[in-house]
Design a protein around this motif. Sequence first.
Motif, PDB file in Angstrom:
ATOM      1  N   ILE A  92       6.522   9.918  17.363  1.00  0.00           N
ATOM      2  CA  ILE A  92       6.816   9.855  18.630  1.00  0.00           C
ATOM      3  C   ILE A  92       7.674   8.733  19.225  1.00  0.00           C
ATOM      4  O   ILE A  92       8.594   8.993  19.950  1.00  0.00           O
ATOM      5  CB  ILE A  92       5.386   9.064  19.627  1.00  0.00           C
ATOM      6  CG1 ILE A  92       4.381  10.348  19.315  1.00  0.00           C
ATOM      7  CG2 ILE A  92       5.726   8.783  21.036  1.00  0.00           C
ATOM      8  CD1 ILE A  92       3.118  10.069  20.113  1.00  0.00           C
ATOM      9  N   GLY A  93       7.997   7.627  18.375  1.00  0.00           N
ATOM     10  CA  GLY A  93       9.058   6.831  18.426  1.00  0.00           C
ATOM     11  C   GLY A  93      10.403   7.350  18.125  1.00  0.00           C
ATOM     12  O   GLY A  93      11.432   7.121  18.822  1.00  0.00           O
ATOM     13  N   ASN A  94      10.577   8.053  17.232  1.00  0.00           N
ATOM     14  CA  ASN A  94      11.761   8.891  16.881  1.00  0.00           C
ATOM     15  C   ASN A  94      12.072   9.992  17.991  1.00  0.00           C
ATOM     16  O   ASN A  94      13.268  10.224  18.017  1.00  0.00           O
ATOM     17  CB  ASN A  94      11.744   9.697  15.659  1.00  0.00           C
ATOM     18  CG  ASN A  94      11.540   8.858  14.342  1.00  0.00           C
ATOM     19  OD1 ASN A  94      11.892   7.571  14.449  1.00  0.00           O
ATOM     20  ND2 ASN A  94      11.017   9.301  13.409  1.00  0.00           N
ATOM     21  N   LEU A  95      11.058  10.726  18.436  1.00  0.00           N
ATOM     22  CA  LEU A  95      11.446  11.566  19.653  1.00  0.00           C
ATOM     23  C   LEU A  95      12.026  10.843  20.789  1.00  0.00           C
ATOM     24  O   LEU A  95      12.865  11.374  21.682  1.00  0.00           O
ATOM     25  CB  LEU A  95      10.065  12.358  19.740  1.00  0.00           C
ATOM     26  CG  LEU A  95       9.742  13.567  18.882  1.00  0.00           C
ATOM     27  CD1 LEU A  95       8.460  14.179  19.000  1.00  0.00           C
ATOM     28  CD2 LEU A  95      10.825  14.517  18.850  1.00  0.00           C
ATOM     29  N   ARG A  96      11.147   9.741  21.080  1.00  0.00           N
ATOM     30  CA  ARG A  96      11.794   9.123  22.526  1.00  0.00           C
ATOM     31  C   ARG A  96      13.133   8.686  22.131  1.00  0.00           C
ATOM     32  O   ARG A  96      14.085   8.696  22.970  1.00  0.00           O
ATOM     33  CB  ARG A  96      10.795   7.721  22.559  1.00  0.00           C
ATOM     34  CG  ARG A  96       9.465   8.217  23.261  1.00  0.00           C
ATOM     35  CD  ARG A  96       8.759   6.905  23.550  1.00  0.00           C
ATOM     36  NE  ARG A  96       7.497   7.168  24.125  1.00  0.00           N
ATOM     37  CZ  ARG A  96       6.323   6.273  24.102  1.00  0.00           C
ATOM     38  NH1 ARG A  96       6.482   5.187  23.360  1.00  0.00           N
ATOM     39  NH2 ARG A  96       5.360   6.621  24.415  1.00  0.00           N
ATOM     40  N   ARG A  97      13.500   8.114  20.761  1.00  0.00           N
ATOM     41  CA  ARG A  97      14.894   7.747  20.655  1.00  0.00           C
ATOM     42  C   ARG A  97      15.906   8.469  20.881  1.00  0.00           C
ATOM     43  O   ARG A  97      16.852   8.490  21.394  1.00  0.00           O
ATOM     44  CB  ARG A  97      14.897   6.844  19.227  1.00  0.00           C
ATOM     45  CG  ARG A  97      14.400   5.613  19.360  1.00  0.00           C
ATOM     46  CD  ARG A  97      15.030   4.895  18.202  1.00  0.00           C
ATOM     47  NE  ARG A  97      14.127   5.444  16.694  1.00  0.00           N
ATOM     48  CZ  ARG A  97      12.909   5.134  16.395  1.00  0.00           C
ATOM     49  NH1 ARG A  97      12.148   4.185  17.302  1.00  0.00           N
ATOM     50  NH2 ARG A  97      12.528   5.534  15.467  1.00  0.00           N
ATOM     51  N   LEU A  98      15.310   9.891  20.311  1.00  0.00           N
ATOM     52  CA  LEU A  98      16.304  11.007  20.386  1.00  0.00           C
ATOM     53  C   LEU A  98      16.495  11.617  21.991  1.00  0.00           C
ATOM     54  O   LEU A  98      17.493  11.868  22.436  1.00  0.00           O
ATOM     55  CB  LEU A  98      15.588  12.430  19.769  1.00  0.00           C
ATOM     56  CG  LEU A  98      15.804  12.315  18.182  1.00  0.00           C
ATOM     57  CD1 LEU A  98      15.171  13.095  17.467  1.00  0.00           C
ATOM     58  CD2 LEU A  98      17.746  12.078  17.840  1.00  0.00           C
ATOM     59  N   TRP A  99      15.318  11.410  22.599  1.00  0.00           N
ATOM     60  CA  TRP A  99      15.428  11.881  23.888  1.00  0.00           C
ATOM     61  C   TRP A  99      16.132  11.076  24.807  1.00  0.00           C
ATOM     62  O   TRP A  99      17.051  11.382  25.513  1.00  0.00           O
ATOM     63  CB  TRP A  99      14.168  11.735  24.606  1.00  0.00           C
ATOM     64  CG  TRP A  99      13.909  12.299  26.061  1.00  0.00           C
ATOM     65  CD1 TRP A  99      13.835  11.524  27.151  1.00  0.00           C
ATOM     66  CD2 TRP A  99      13.927  13.751  26.561  1.00  0.00           C
ATOM     67  NE1 TRP A  99      13.651  12.143  28.363  1.00  0.00           N
ATOM     68  CE2 TRP A  99      13.907  13.574  27.889  1.00  0.00           C
ATOM     69  CE3 TRP A  99      14.069  14.939  25.969  1.00  0.00           C
ATOM     70  CZ2 TRP A  99      13.707  14.544  28.786  1.00  0.00           C
ATOM     71  CZ3 TRP A  99      13.981  15.900  26.592  1.00  0.00           C
ATOM     72  CH2 TRP A  99      14.106  15.841  28.031  1.00  0.00           C
ATOM     73  N   PHE A 100      16.148   9.580  24.684  1.00  0.00           N
ATOM     74  CA  PHE A 100      16.972   8.732  25.725  1.00  0.00           C
ATOM     75  C   PHE A 100      18.415   8.608  25.119  1.00  0.00           C
ATOM     76  O   PHE A 100      19.083   8.486  25.997  1.00  0.00           O
ATOM     77  CB  PHE A 100      16.315   7.269  25.291  1.00  0.00           C
ATOM     78  CG  PHE A 100      14.738   7.040  26.197  1.00  0.00           C
ATOM     79  CD1 PHE A 100      14.956   7.607  27.711  1.00  0.00           C
ATOM     80  CD2 PHE A 100      13.860   7.232  25.540  1.00  0.00           C
ATOM     81  CE1 PHE A 100      13.788   7.438  28.210  1.00  0.00           C
ATOM     82  CE2 PHE A 100      12.875   6.773  26.291  1.00  0.00           C
ATOM     83  CZ  PHE A 100      12.637   7.154  27.739  1.00  0.00           C
ATOM     84  N   ARG A 101      18.638   8.696  23.833  1.00  0.00           N
ATOM     85  CA  ARG A 101      19.930   8.904  23.277  1.00  0.00           C
ATOM     86  C   ARG A 101      20.634  10.172  23.804  1.00  0.00           C
ATOM     87  O   ARG A 101      21.794   9.875  24.308  1.00  0.00           O
ATOM     88  CB  ARG A 101      20.001   8.971  21.798  1.00  0.00           C
ATOM     89  CG  ARG A 101      21.221   8.739  21.096  1.00  0.00           C
ATOM     90  CD  ARG A 101      21.468   8.917  19.822  1.00  0.00           C
ATOM     91  NE  ARG A 101      20.397   8.007  19.223  1.00  0.00           N
ATOM     92  CZ  ARG A 101      19.762   8.056  17.917  1.00  0.00           C
ATOM     93  NH1 ARG A 101      20.088   9.006  17.156  1.00  0.00           N
ATOM     94  NH2 ARG A 101      19.051   7.290  17.544  1.00  0.00           N
ATOM     95  N   ARG A 102      20.049  11.174  23.919  1.00  0.00           N
ATOM     96  CA  ARG A 102      20.558  12.526  24.509  1.00  0.00           C
ATOM     97  C   ARG A 102      20.807  12.529  25.888  1.00  0.00           C
ATOM     98  O   ARG A 102      21.888  12.825  26.516  1.00  0.00           O
ATOM     99  CB  ARG A 102      19.516  13.735  24.454  1.00  0.00           C
ATOM    100  CG  ARG A 102      20.134  14.819  24.351  1.00  0.00           C
ATOM    101  CD  ARG A 102      19.261  15.855  23.937  1.00  0.00           C
ATOM    102  NE  ARG A 102      18.257  16.176  25.264  1.00  0.00           N
ATOM    103  CZ  ARG A 102      17.531  17.037  25.380  1.00  0.00           C
ATOM    104  NH1 ARG A 102      17.033  17.870  24.375  1.00  0.00           N
ATOM    105  NH2 ARG A 102      16.950  17.254  26.466  1.00  0.00           N
ATOM    106  N   GLY A 103      19.891  11.740  26.619  1.00  0.00           N
ATOM    107  CA  GLY A 103      19.957  11.337  28.253  1.00  0.00           C
ATOM    108  C   GLY A 103      21.141  10.473  28.512  1.00  0.00           C
ATOM    109  O   GLY A 103      21.785  10.331  29.610  1.00  0.00           O
ATOM    110  N   ALA A 104      21.762   9.618  27.608  1.00  0.00           N
ATOM    111  CA  ALA A 104      22.610   8.576  28.149  1.00  0.00           C
ATOM    112  C   ALA A 104      23.965   9.217  28.102  1.00  0.00           C
ATOM    113  O   ALA A 104      24.413   9.990  27.797  1.00  0.00           O
ATOM    114  CB  ALA A 104      22.748   7.562  26.889  1.00  0.00           C
TER     115      ALA A 104
END
Length: 104
Positions: A92-104
């Motif tokens: 879940i932590g990895n998915l959150r990092r990917l999600w927020f990195r993609r949105g930035a």
Amino acid sequence: MKRNRPDLAKRRFERQFSYFSARLPVMERLRKPGSTIARISIGILLIIGGLLAILPVLNVWMIPLGLLILAIDLPLLQGPVTRLIIFGRRKIGNLRRLWFRRGA
């Protein structure tokens, strides 16, 4: 001095339990010695509710929580449940990092 494997597993279990009890204060009340029947019934109900994840309120998050509550009384489950929860929290932590990195 080498540490015993059961001691390490018990400490890992305690860390995961304290992680959830910090977010859900009712978890500490379930830890009391006289509430074995309540723990087992709540654990089973959480697992069943998690399997009914198609309903809006019930979801998959209930399965690891139910297993964690059952593992209090069933030490055999403590190791596998702890590994499952750690694995899930990392994913879940990895998915959150990917999600927020993609949105930035």
